[in-house]
Design a protein around this motif. Structure first.
Motif, PDB file in Angstrom:
ATOM      1  N   GLU A   1      40.905  34.480  44.513  1.00  0.00           N
ATOM      2  CA  GLU A   1      41.612  34.924  45.720  1.00  0.00           C
ATOM      3  C   GLU A   1      42.736  33.987  46.136  1.00  0.00           C
ATOM      4  O   GLU A   1      43.355  34.177  47.175  1.00  0.00           O
ATOM      5  CB  GLU A   1      40.620  35.093  46.869  1.00  0.00           C
TER       6      GLU A   1
ATOM      7  N   SER B   1      46.409  31.806  45.869  1.00  0.00           N
ATOM      8  CA  SER B   1      47.803  32.079  45.518  1.00  0.00           C
ATOM      9  C   SER B   1      48.217  31.305  44.281  1.00  0.00           C
ATOM     10  O   SER B   1      47.539  30.372  43.841  1.00  0.00           O
ATOM     11  CB  SER B   1      48.707  31.685  46.684  1.00  0.00           C
TER      12      SER B   1
ATOM     13  N   HIS C   1      49.666  41.634  47.722  1.00  0.00           N
ATOM     14  CA  HIS C   1      48.467  41.294  48.478  1.00  0.00           C
ATOM     15  C   HIS C   1      48.328  42.271  49.634  1.00  0.00           C
ATOM     16  O   HIS C   1      49.312  42.643  50.268  1.00  0.00           O
ATOM     17  CB  HIS C   1      48.558  39.855  48.988  1.00  0.00           C
TER      18      HIS C   1
ATOM     19  N   HIS D   1      48.453  39.321  44.595  1.00  0.00           N
ATOM     20  CA  HIS D   1      47.082  39.239  44.107  1.00  0.00           C
ATOM     21  C   HIS D   1      47.164  39.174  42.585  1.00  0.00           C
ATOM     22  O   HIS D   1      47.775  40.028  41.947  1.00  0.00           O
ATOM     23  CB  HIS D   1      46.271  40.452  44.562  1.00  0.00           C
TER      24      HIS D   1
END
Length: 152
Positions: A64, A66, A99, A107
């Motif tokens: 999850e 970045s 995202h 994502h």
């Protein structure tokens, strides 16, 4: 010893300041470079470089996060991670999608091929690490791991 023209011979790895009497920082860097070359060698026939492998490992462990977070975890700059993520996407090992909550954040996730390549790479890296630890007891390995983590 390595001979340079008109100069004294250079020590091989493990000799002189490149050996037991070497500066600790230099020895750490020497070991890290030797490890990287070994990793690159065992990954040579896979569509994966050592930094890409690191990125995939971190992505699998922390899905999850970045690209910038992955860069920090893999000891790379955000710019380098951006290039790596782009190349991993082009090679079909990951997918990127907007995202759901954060506008600019993407994502990133491994594809089926990404999982397959990562599994093959991990098997090779685990074998390499097992080889590196041959002759080292579990207690000695624990000491080395604690010492390395303690350097942070």
């Amino acid at each position: 010893m390595i001979k340079s023209p008109n100069q004294s011979p250079l020590p091989e790895a493990g000799e002189g300041k490149r050996g037991d009497n070497g500066y600790l920082g230099y020895l750490l860097r020497q070991a890290a470079n030797a490890y990287r070359y070994r990793v690159e060698s065992v990954l040579a026939d896979l569509p994966l470089t050592q930094p890409q492998f690191s990125a995939l490992v971190m992505l699998e462990a922390y899905p999850e996060h970045s690209s910038a977070d992955l860069a920090r975890l893999a000891f790379l700059t955000p710019q380098t991670m951006s290039v790596i993520v782009s190349n991993l996407s082009k090679s079909g090992l990951i997918t990127r999608s907007p995202h759901a909550v954060h506008g600019r954040k993407q994502h990133i996730e491994l594809t089926a091929l990404g999982h397959e390549v990562l599994r093959a790479a991990k098997d090779r890296i685990y074998a390499l690490e097992k080889d590196l630890l041959s002759g080292v007891s579990n207690e000695e390995e624990a000491i080395v791991r604690r010492w390395l983590v303690g350097l942070l």
